[in-house]
Design a protein around this motif. Structure first.
Motif, PDB file in Angstrom:
ATOM      1  N   ASP A 289       1.012  -0.964   0.131  1.00 40.48           N
ATOM      2  CA  ASP A 289       0.193   0.456  -0.213  1.00 40.48           C
ATOM      3  C   ASP A 289       0.878   1.733   0.010  1.00 40.48           C
ATOM      4  O   ASP A 289       0.464   2.859  -0.748  1.00 40.48           O
ATOM      5  CB  ASP A 289      -1.194   0.139   1.211  1.00 40.48           C
ATOM      6  N   THR A 386      -4.550   3.359  -0.522  1.00 36.94           N
ATOM      7  CA  THR A 386      -5.425   3.576   0.288  1.00 36.94           C
ATOM      8  C   THR A 386      -6.265   4.836   0.926  1.00 36.94           C
ATOM      9  O   THR A 386      -7.123   5.303   0.913  1.00 36.94           O
ATOM     10  CB  THR A 386      -5.378   2.265   1.592  1.00 36.94           C
ATOM     11  N   LEU A 389      -7.436   6.860  -1.570  1.00 36.05           N
ATOM     12  CA  LEU A 389      -8.173   6.977  -2.896  1.00 36.05           C
ATOM     13  C   LEU A 389      -9.961   6.688  -1.343  1.00 36.05           C
ATOM     14  O   LEU A 389     -10.872   6.998  -1.982  1.00 36.05           O
ATOM     15  CB  LEU A 389      -8.630   5.218  -2.932  1.00 36.05           C
ATOM     16  N   VAL A 487     -16.921   1.632  -6.487  1.00 33.38           N
ATOM     17  CA  VAL A 487     -15.327   0.809  -7.275  1.00 33.38           C
ATOM     18  C   VAL A 487     -14.348   1.352  -6.371  1.00 33.38           C
ATOM     19  O   VAL A 487     -13.501   0.613  -6.117  1.00 33.38           O
ATOM     20  CB  VAL A 487     -15.456   1.741  -8.706  1.00 33.38           C
ATOM     21  N   LEU A 488     -14.334   2.345  -5.888  1.00 35.66           N
ATOM     22  CA  LEU A 488     -12.744   3.023  -5.296  1.00 35.66           C
ATOM     23  C   LEU A 488     -13.119   2.270  -3.827  1.00 35.66           C
ATOM     24  O   LEU A 488     -11.790   2.046  -2.713  1.00 35.66           O
ATOM     25  CB  LEU A 488     -13.390   4.432  -4.541  1.00 35.66           C
ATOM     26  N   SER A 491     -11.333  -1.134  -4.030  1.00 32.67           N
ATOM     27  CA  SER A 491     -10.557  -1.535  -4.082  1.00 32.67           C
ATOM     28  C   SER A 491      -9.214  -1.297  -2.988  1.00 32.67           C
ATOM     29  O   SER A 491      -9.054  -1.890  -2.841  1.00 32.67           O
ATOM     30  CB  SER A 491      -9.957  -0.229  -5.259  1.00 32.67           C
ATOM     31  N   PHE A 494      -9.918  -4.622  -0.846  1.00 33.17           N
ATOM     32  CA  PHE A 494      -8.811  -5.073  -1.685  1.00 33.17           C
ATOM     33  C   PHE A 494      -7.707  -4.882  -1.410  1.00 33.17           C
ATOM     34  O   PHE A 494      -7.141  -6.370  -1.364  1.00 33.17           O
ATOM     35  CB  PHE A 494      -8.908  -5.290  -3.628  1.00 33.17           C
TER      36      PHE A 494
END
Length: 585
Positions: A289, A386, A389, A487-488, A491, A494
């Motif tokens: 990350d 992260t 985002l 979607v963000l 992500s 994930f």
């Protein structure tokens, strides 16, 4: 009866000597761990085995002798056979192998009182005693068996563990790790053959890393404690701040990362394999990350990308506002040839246009500070991709706040009309909703009540298409924004939860993540014992991801799709994407 001997593959060509291992209690099987080469002094062998027993906690002993005849060692086999008197055992295994043949031969010397009594009773039939007990050699790789996690790390129920033979075999090999520290190239009194460790240099590096990690963990724990005390100040419990901290994705991600850092900064070692894998996955995901965040920062602060984004953001917001104005002008006319209620249509259209003008003024007021906001916001990528985002998701939520307001207005108005029509429809049919019993009961109404109810039902029914059209349009716009934020969030989820360490371990060293063993026939030569090869079945990649997935907050739909469609139909406020904690499998 069948005697199973678990024999390490690394000892197949070892020099003649003594077999060191353990008899499995409750089972007719033995585990060979190492071969101590000839020449040796029996007293030193006994002293060394006692030392290994104190370090490992396993009851190791000399199981027998191993013979691989070479030139000049014709009488060595009989000498090793006579050593059974020095190392007293109920059964002495004398395993020998001939060069050029793959199979072993095993002679068993039974010195138990029962066997001695039977020998005195029937001295003329020794062949039948030998034929009654067959020998099966199970070859295994010591490294894979020791590093796999099929054996119990901590025995909670000794009786349950004693019932499993393979579990005790794996446990014996794993706990006998001090035995493998004796290197075959050491100039010591004893030389042996077994699986070798990574070497002295690797051991030194690992030991230095372990010693350096302790003060680092203590420093990180102290910093986290200071950060936790700061976050628990009374000022952060005031209504606006507490509400924003629970709704902003950046604050949620920050609290989540704090919990992970607190778990990995503990100076105590992992209590088991699952805890070790969880900490390793967290460390690897954190490093990945941060690496991705640094790459994003290097792209943002190079070649004026921040200024380019700031210059493109305000025109994009103006374009969105212009498109919304054109959409409202289209709805205030005759959209798709539909005949709307003109009075209600004009009121709703002007109401929403007024909000759009307020939003345009707000955007132009912030235009001079957009570049600075993006410049300082880009620094959050240093904490990880992260965080960047999550900050982007919060910025999208702030920039599309007017769309959310339109959706709330339309949904509330549409919901009021739907519930009003449903209530008046029950009145029209002579029914009513019983609040106490939560059911629909029959009811008799007066003529005036029926007249007023029918009149209101007709008015709401003819005004419903206009309200439903505005609600449908703004709901679709809101769902578009929510899907982008989803979607963000997916992500972020994930990156936080994907077990990169477990997946890499499964690809590079699959025996570390095992789910079982399988046996195949290795050799079945006439005149020799049956030889089996024990292989470890690795865990599948999908099972490894499901098993070692890191618990994190998720952004999946809170309700089922049927419940979501029902809420959209009746006009209730829906939040398809919501932060919620998930438990590890």
């Amino acid at each position: 009866m069948v005697l199973k001997i678990f024999f390490p593959q690394c000892c197949n060509r070892a020099d003649s000597g003594l077999l060191v291992g353990r008899w499995i209690p409750g089972h007719d099987s033995a585990v060979v761990l190492a071969v101590i080469h000839y020449p040796f002094i029996p007293a030193q062998v006994k002293q060394y085995i006692q030392q290994i027993q104190r370090q490992s906690g396993e009851e190791l002993s000399v199981l027998g002798s191993w013979s691989l005849p070479k030139e000049g060692q014709e009488g060595l086999e009989s000498f090793l056979r006579d050593l059974s008197t020095i190392f007293p055992q109920e059964r002495w295994l004398q395993i020998s192998r001939t060069m050029g043949k793959m199979g072993f031969t095993c002679d068993i010397l039974d010195r138990s009182p029962r066997a001695a009594g039977q020998e005195n009773e029937k001295p003329s039939r020794p062949e039948e005693e030998e034929d009654e007990e067959k020998v099966v050699f199970v070859h295994y790789e010591q490294r894979k068996v020791m590093l796999s996690q099929l054996h119990p790390v901590q025995l909670e129920d000794a009786k349950a563990a004693a019932a499993s033979e393979l579990r005790q075999v794996f446990q014996t090999v794993a706990r006998s790790q001090p035995l493998f520290f004796l290197d075959r190239y050491d100039d010591g009194p004893l030389r042996s053959t077994h699986w070798q460790t990574e070497g002295r240099e690797g051991s030194i590096v690992v030991e230095l890393l372990k010693r350096a990690s302790v003060p680092l963990c203590l420093l990180l724990s102290w910093l986290l404690s200071v950060w936790t005390r700061f976050c628990r100040l009374r000022i952060f419990r005031i209504f606006p701040l507490s509400f924003l901290s629970s709704k902003l994705s950046t604050c949620v991600q920050l609290s989540f990362r704090t919990e992970h850092l607190r778990s990995i900064s503990s100076p105590t070692a992992a209590g088991g394999h699952s805890e070790f894998m969880r900490k390793a996955n967290v460390v690897v995901s954190l490093l990945v990350d941060v690496a991705l965040g640094v790459l994003l920062m290097s792209w943002l602060y190079r070649d004026g990308h921040v200024a380019a984004l700031a210059n493109a953001l305000v025109p994009a917001a103006d374009r969105v506002a212009t498109e919304l104005e054109q959409l409202l002008q289209w709805l205030m006319g005759a959209p798709a040839g539909l005949k709307m209620n003109r009075a209600l249509d004009q009121v709703l259209g002007r109401f929403f246009l007024y909000h759009i003008h307020l939003w345009i003024s707000y955007i132009h007021l912030l235009a001079p500070f957009v570049e600075q906001i993006l410049w300082y916001g880009g620094l959050s990528a240093g904490l990880g991709l992260t965080f960047a985002l999550s900050l982007l998701s919060d910025m999208v939520a702030l920039l599309t706040f007017h769309i959310y307001c339109f959706y709330v207005y339309g949904a509330r108005l549409y919901c009021m009309k739907i519930y009003g029509l449903s209530s008046l429809w029950r009145l029209f049919r002579g029914k009513k909703w019983n609040v106490l019993r939560q059911r629909v009961d029959s009811c008799s109404y007066d003529l005036d009540q029926l007249f007023i109810g029918t009149l209101l039902f007709t008015v709401l029914l003819f005004l419903l298409p206009t309200t439903a059209l505005y609600y449908l349009v703004f709901t679709l716009l809101r769902l578009g924004v929510v899907l982008f934020q989803g979607v963000l969030h997916l992500s972020v989820d994930f990156i936080n939860s994907f077990p990169l360490f477990a997946l890499g371990l499964r690809i590079c060293r699959p025996y570390r993540l095992a789910e079982g063993v399988k046996f195949r026939v290795l050799c079945e030569e006439p005149g020799s014992a049956l030889h089996l090869l024990m292989e470890i079945n690795p865990l599948s990649c999908s099972a490894a991801v499901r098993t070692y997935r890191t618990p994190t907050y998720s952004c999946y739909p809170r309700d089922s799709w049927a419940a979501l469609v029902k809420k959209l139909f009746v006009g209730e406020l829906v939040y398809p994407w919501k932060h919620k904690s998930t438990k590890a499998d």
